[in-house]
Design an enzyme around this catalytic site. Structure first.
Site, PDB file in Angstrom:
ATOM      1  N   CYS A   1      -6.519  -5.766  -7.656  1.00 44.38           N
ATOM      2  CA  CYS A   1      -6.319  -5.188  -6.325  1.00 44.38           C
ATOM      3  C   CYS A   1      -5.894  -6.243  -5.304  1.00 44.38           C
ATOM      4  O   CYS A   1      -5.524  -5.909  -4.196  1.00 44.38           O
ATOM      5  CB  CYS A   1      -7.573  -4.467  -5.863  1.00 44.38           C
ATOM      6  SG  CYS A   1      -9.065  -5.423  -6.005  1.00 44.38           S
ATOM      7  N   HIS A   2      -5.929  -7.496  -5.688  1.00 42.36           N
ATOM      8  CA  HIS A   2      -5.505  -8.556  -4.761  1.00 42.36           C
ATOM      9  C   HIS A   2      -3.985  -8.607  -4.662  1.00 42.36           C
ATOM     10  O   HIS A   2      -3.437  -9.306  -3.838  1.00 42.36           O
ATOM     11  CB  HIS A   2      -6.047  -9.900  -5.231  1.00 42.36           C
ATOM     12  CG  HIS A   2      -5.599 -10.292  -6.595  1.00 42.36           C
ATOM     13  ND1 HIS A   2      -6.193  -9.795  -7.732  1.00 42.36           N
ATOM     14  CD2 HIS A   2      -4.602 -11.096  -6.996  1.00 42.36           C
ATOM     15  CE1 HIS A   2      -5.566 -10.318  -8.780  1.00 42.36           C
ATOM     16  NE2 HIS A   2      -4.594 -11.089  -8.366  1.00 42.36           N
TER      17      HIS A   2
ATOM     18  N   TYR B   1       0.843  -1.196   0.000  1.00 41.61           N
ATOM     19  CA  TYR B   1       0.000   0.000   0.000  1.00 41.61           C
ATOM     20  C   TYR B   1       0.875   1.242   0.000  1.00 41.61           C
ATOM     21  O   TYR B   1       0.597   2.216  -0.703  1.00 41.61           O
ATOM     22  CB  TYR B   1      -0.922   0.004   1.223  1.00 41.61           C
ATOM     23  CG  TYR B   1      -1.977  -1.068   1.188  1.00 41.61           C
ATOM     24  CD1 TYR B   1      -3.186  -0.845   0.538  1.00 41.61           C
ATOM     25  CD2 TYR B   1      -1.762  -2.300   1.782  1.00 41.61           C
ATOM     26  CE1 TYR B   1      -4.161  -1.827   0.502  1.00 41.61           C
ATOM     27  CE2 TYR B   1      -2.728  -3.288   1.749  1.00 41.61           C
ATOM     28  CZ  TYR B   1      -3.928  -3.047   1.105  1.00 41.61           C
ATOM     29  OH  TYR B   1      -4.884  -4.025   1.071  1.00 41.61           O
TER      30      TYR B   1
ATOM     31  N   GLU C   1      -1.324 -17.243  -8.956  1.00 35.04           N
ATOM     32  CA  GLU C   1      -0.443 -16.504  -9.868  1.00 35.04           C
ATOM     33  C   GLU C   1       1.015 -16.842  -9.635  1.00 35.04           C
ATOM     34  O   GLU C   1       1.895 -16.304 -10.283  1.00 35.04           O
ATOM     35  CB  GLU C   1      -0.639 -14.997  -9.682  1.00 35.04           C
ATOM     36  CG  GLU C   1      -2.004 -14.517 -10.079  1.00 35.04           C
ATOM     37  CD  GLU C   1      -2.114 -13.003  -9.939  1.00 35.04           C
ATOM     38  OE1 GLU C   1      -1.218 -12.385  -9.343  1.00 35.04           O
ATOM     39  OE2 GLU C   1      -3.098 -12.455 -10.424  1.00 35.04           O
TER      40      GLU C   1
ATOM     41  N   ASN D   1     -14.438   0.951  -3.560  1.00 32.88           N
ATOM     42  CA  ASN D   1     -14.711   0.765  -4.985  1.00 32.88           C
ATOM     43  C   ASN D   1     -14.872  -0.679  -5.439  1.00 32.88           C
ATOM     44  O   ASN D   1     -15.521  -0.926  -6.428  1.00 32.88           O
ATOM     45  CB  ASN D   1     -13.612   1.423  -5.810  1.00 32.88           C
ATOM     46  CG  ASN D   1     -13.843   2.924  -5.901  1.00 32.88           C
ATOM     47  OD1 ASN D   1     -14.841   3.337  -6.451  1.00 32.88           O
ATOM     48  ND2 ASN D   1     -12.960   3.709  -5.353  1.00 32.88           N
TER      49      ASN D   1
END
Length: 98
Positions: free
Chosen positions: A53-54, A23, A80, A46
DNA sequence: CTAATGACCATTA
DNA sequence: ATAATGGCCATTA
């Protein structure tokens, strides 16, 4: 969509598959070095669908929060290729500098 | 305008 | 190593 959120979105979009960013890193990247908390706030509200966003985690290597649950977040990351050991991620290996 | 709210961070004990 | 602390900031009520 505020301009702050737009920038956050854009920065996150650059994170490649299999990597993560903190962040704080995102905040730095958009020119608000101390706005890490606000970044998380924006994401939570949002629920960015078309944005990875993960791939945003705490500076400690822990996952941090996720609107749909940290379990999902962890799963997607593992999917991933991000290695999560004891609930933590090795940022030196998987961290991405925006 | 003020006050409260977090998917946070860095420091200190 | 963990826990508490004070700060930080965009958004919203």
């Amino acid at each position: 969509m505020t301009s702050f959120e737009e920038k956050v979105c854009a920065a996150i979009g650059k994170i490649p598959r299999g990597k993560v960013a903190t962040y704080a890193a995102i905040a730095r990247a958009i020119g608000r070095p101390r706005a890490a908390r606000a970044v998380g706030n924006a994401l939570n509200k949002n629920l960015f669908k078309s944005v990875p966003c993960h791939r945003v985690v705490l500076s400690t290597g822990r996952l941090g929060g996720y609107a749909r649950g940290t379990a999902v977040k962890a799963k997607r990351l593992r999917g991933e290729g991000v290695l999560i050991r004891n609930g933590r991620i090795n940022l030196n290996k998987f961290g991405f500098k925006v």
